[in-house]
Every structure is written in C-alpha cells, then in structure tokens.
Design a protein around this motif. Sequence first.
Motif, PDB file in Angstrom:
ATOM      1  N   LYS A  50      18.225  43.224 -49.961  1.00  0.00           N
ATOM      2  CA  LYS A  50      19.424  42.551 -49.453  1.00  0.00           C
ATOM      3  C   LYS A  50      19.104  41.295 -48.654  1.00  0.00           C
ATOM      4  O   LYS A  50      19.990  40.488 -48.417  1.00  0.00           O
ATOM      5  CB  LYS A  50      20.253  43.516 -48.607  1.00  0.00           C
ATOM      6  CG  LYS A  50      19.518  43.992 -47.354  1.00  0.00           C
ATOM      7  CD  LYS A  50      20.479  44.586 -46.330  1.00  0.00           C
ATOM      8  CE  LYS A  50      20.803  46.029 -46.656  1.00  0.00           C
ATOM      9  NZ  LYS A  50      21.438  46.729 -45.535  1.00  0.00           N
ATOM     10  N   SER A  51      17.859  41.109 -48.246  1.00  0.00           N
ATOM     11  CA  SER A  51      17.562  39.884 -47.502  1.00  0.00           C
ATOM     12  C   SER A  51      16.932  38.819 -48.398  1.00  0.00           C
ATOM     13  O   SER A  51      16.371  37.849 -47.923  1.00  0.00           O
ATOM     14  CB  SER A  51      16.688  40.174 -46.293  1.00  0.00           C
ATOM     15  OG  SER A  51      15.575  40.917 -46.671  1.00  0.00           O
ATOM     16  N   ILE A  96       9.919  43.293 -48.284  1.00  0.00           N
ATOM     17  CA  ILE A  96      11.192  42.711 -47.868  1.00  0.00           C
ATOM     18  C   ILE A  96      12.327  43.469 -48.556  1.00  0.00           C
ATOM     19  O   ILE A  96      12.284  43.661 -49.771  1.00  0.00           O
ATOM     20  CB  ILE A  96      11.255  41.227 -48.308  1.00  0.00           C
ATOM     21  CG1 ILE A  96      10.111  40.424 -47.689  1.00  0.00           C
ATOM     22  CG2 ILE A  96      12.607  40.620 -47.967  1.00  0.00           C
ATOM     23  CD1 ILE A  96      10.157  40.314 -46.192  1.00  0.00           C
ATOM     24  N   LEU A 145      14.061  33.947 -48.704  1.00  0.00           N
ATOM     25  CA  LEU A 145      14.380  34.872 -47.638  1.00  0.00           C
ATOM     26  C   LEU A 145      15.644  34.371 -46.958  1.00  0.00           C
ATOM     27  O   LEU A 145      15.724  33.206 -46.582  1.00  0.00           O
ATOM     28  CB  LEU A 145      13.253  34.906 -46.611  1.00  0.00           C
ATOM     29  CG  LEU A 145      12.057  35.785 -46.935  1.00  0.00           C
ATOM     30  CD1 LEU A 145      11.080  35.741 -45.769  1.00  0.00           C
ATOM     31  CD2 LEU A 145      12.510  37.220 -47.171  1.00  0.00           C
ATOM     32  N   SER A 146      16.610  35.256 -46.772  1.00  0.00           N
ATOM     33  CA  SER A 146      17.812  34.863 -46.045  1.00  0.00           C
ATOM     34  C   SER A 146      17.448  34.621 -44.594  1.00  0.00           C
ATOM     35  O   SER A 146      16.648  35.363 -44.032  1.00  0.00           O
ATOM     36  CB  SER A 146      18.849  35.973 -46.091  1.00  0.00           C
ATOM     37  OG  SER A 146      19.031  36.399 -47.410  1.00  0.00           O
ATOM     38  N   LYS A 147      18.051  33.607 -44.010  1.00  0.00           N
ATOM     39  CA  LYS A 147      17.875  33.427 -42.570  1.00  0.00           C
ATOM     40  C   LYS A 147      18.742  34.502 -41.938  1.00  0.00           C
ATOM     41  O   LYS A 147      19.615  35.043 -42.578  1.00  0.00           O
ATOM     42  CB  LYS A 147      18.345  32.037 -42.166  1.00  0.00           C
ATOM     43  CG  LYS A 147      18.024  31.030 -43.260  1.00  0.00           C
ATOM     44  CD  LYS A 147      17.524  29.714 -42.751  1.00  0.00           C
ATOM     45  CE  LYS A 147      16.896  28.978 -43.934  1.00  0.00           C
ATOM     46  NZ  LYS A 147      16.331  27.719 -43.650  1.00  0.00           N
ATOM     47  N   THR A 148      18.546  34.797 -40.712  1.00  0.00           N
ATOM     48  CA  THR A 148      19.180  35.931 -39.986  1.00  0.00           C
ATOM     49  C   THR A 148      18.597  37.256 -40.303  1.00  0.00           C
ATOM     50  O   THR A 148      17.648  37.582 -40.778  1.00  0.00           O
ATOM     51  CB  THR A 148      20.698  36.130 -40.230  1.00  0.00           C
ATOM     52  OG1 THR A 148      20.876  36.564 -41.579  1.00  0.00           O
ATOM     53  CG2 THR A 148      21.461  34.886 -39.938  1.00  0.00           C
ATOM     54  N   ARG A 157      17.790  36.022 -51.313  1.00  0.00           N
ATOM     55  CA  ARG A 157      18.839  35.279 -52.007  1.00  0.00           C
ATOM     56  C   ARG A 157      18.268  34.657 -53.266  1.00  0.00           C
ATOM     57  O   ARG A 157      17.120  34.214 -53.278  1.00  0.00           O
ATOM     58  CB  ARG A 157      19.386  34.160 -51.119  1.00  0.00           C
ATOM     59  CG  ARG A 157      20.534  34.582 -50.241  1.00  0.00           C
ATOM     60  CD  ARG A 157      21.194  33.373 -49.604  1.00  0.00           C
ATOM     61  NE  ARG A 157      20.243  32.598 -48.827  1.00  0.00           N
ATOM     62  CZ  ARG A 157      20.274  31.264 -48.743  1.00  0.00           C
ATOM     63  NH1 ARG A 157      21.192  30.580 -49.392  1.00  0.00           N
ATOM     64  NH2 ARG A 157      19.392  30.633 -48.014  1.00  0.00           N
TER      65      ARG A 157
END
Length: 171
Positions: free
Chosen positions: A143-144, A140, A168-171, A146
């Motif tokens: 940047k994705s 991963i 994990l960031s959504k989007t 958080r």
Amino acid sequence: MPVLPPSFYQRPVLQVAPQLLGKKLCVKHEDGISRATIFEVEAYDGPLDLACHGARGRTPRTEVMFGPGGYWYVYFIYGMYWMLNIVTGAKDYPSAVLIRGAGEWDGPGKLTRALGITRNHNGQPAKRASGLWIEDAAVIPQKSIRRTARIGVAYAGEWAAKPYRFMLSKT
DNA sequence: GCAGTGATCATA
DNA sequence: ATGATCACTGCC
C-alpha cells in the motif's frame, strides 16, 4: 543487511522493480561507503516494450541488457547525464530497472552525478567488489507503493502508458 | 516552454 | 561521413 544476490535480479523485471524500493544503493568511495535508500524506479521489459532499449536489438551499448540479471547497465544521454540501471531476468531477455531516485537525490541524472557513477560501472556485477551494489532492507508494504506511467517515453506508443514506474509514497 | 550537449546508431 | 534521436536538467 546482506548484499542482494544475483538470484534476486534474475527474475521478471516487474517483480524485481517494486522490490527494489526501500533497498540501499551502496557506493564505495575514498572515505568509505555511501548508502542511499531507493525510492523511485522504472521497469523496462524485454523485446516487445518499445520504451526498452533492448527492443531495438543487440548493439554494443545494449549488450549488457541481454546478459543475465545482476549487472549494471549505465549509459550516457543528452550529452550530460549517466543513467543507472540494474539488469534483470534471464540471459537473452533484455530487461532492466532504471534507478530514478535514491537518498536525497531526486532524478536519475542528479543521482549518478552526485555518486560519481559513470561508464566505469557499466557491465560490472552488482557486488561489493565492483564498488557499486545494493543491500537488502525491510520489505515495503504494497500500500505504500505508487505506480504511474514512465517518464520521458512518449515515443513508445501504447507502452508509454504502462504503469511501470514505482515510487515510495511520501507519508 | 525549451536549449544545451555529445554518444549512439541507422543510413549511405 | 552524416544527421536524428535521446529513459534529463535547469533556466526562461
């Protein structure tokens, strides 16, 4: 994808925790294997971390945390829920990663209830033969991911504010 | 906002 | 033996 080996877990928990995001939590059951993508975890880091169960010393419950990484630490809380953790780091250093979310399950108690994870898995190695393991997956990008403070550890003083929750960031 | 629920551990 | 605590969830 291959099963994550003990060497993956036998490293500092703050390295291991974010790398578990995106990996597949695998559970064997009667009809086959369920695989759920891990999207939220928390790190509990050793004898100084007041939120870490291991900080209060060795007890029967926390014994597995003092062993080497790669074993499940499953404990019962609030009279209702099982919490699933994977032990990390070296022998005698109590650290683990709490798996808070995977697949369609949002919340550590709901996750274990849905997957049938109980005391039976406590102390077992994370390998196929145990019926509960984690498989590798694509890395991963940083940047994705958080980071925030951990949930439900307000009692832990300055340790409560540490950004040891990885999502994990959504989007 | 808070009750439910019972294992765990410190205290005695 | 007793009582406080708790890495949560669901309903108010």
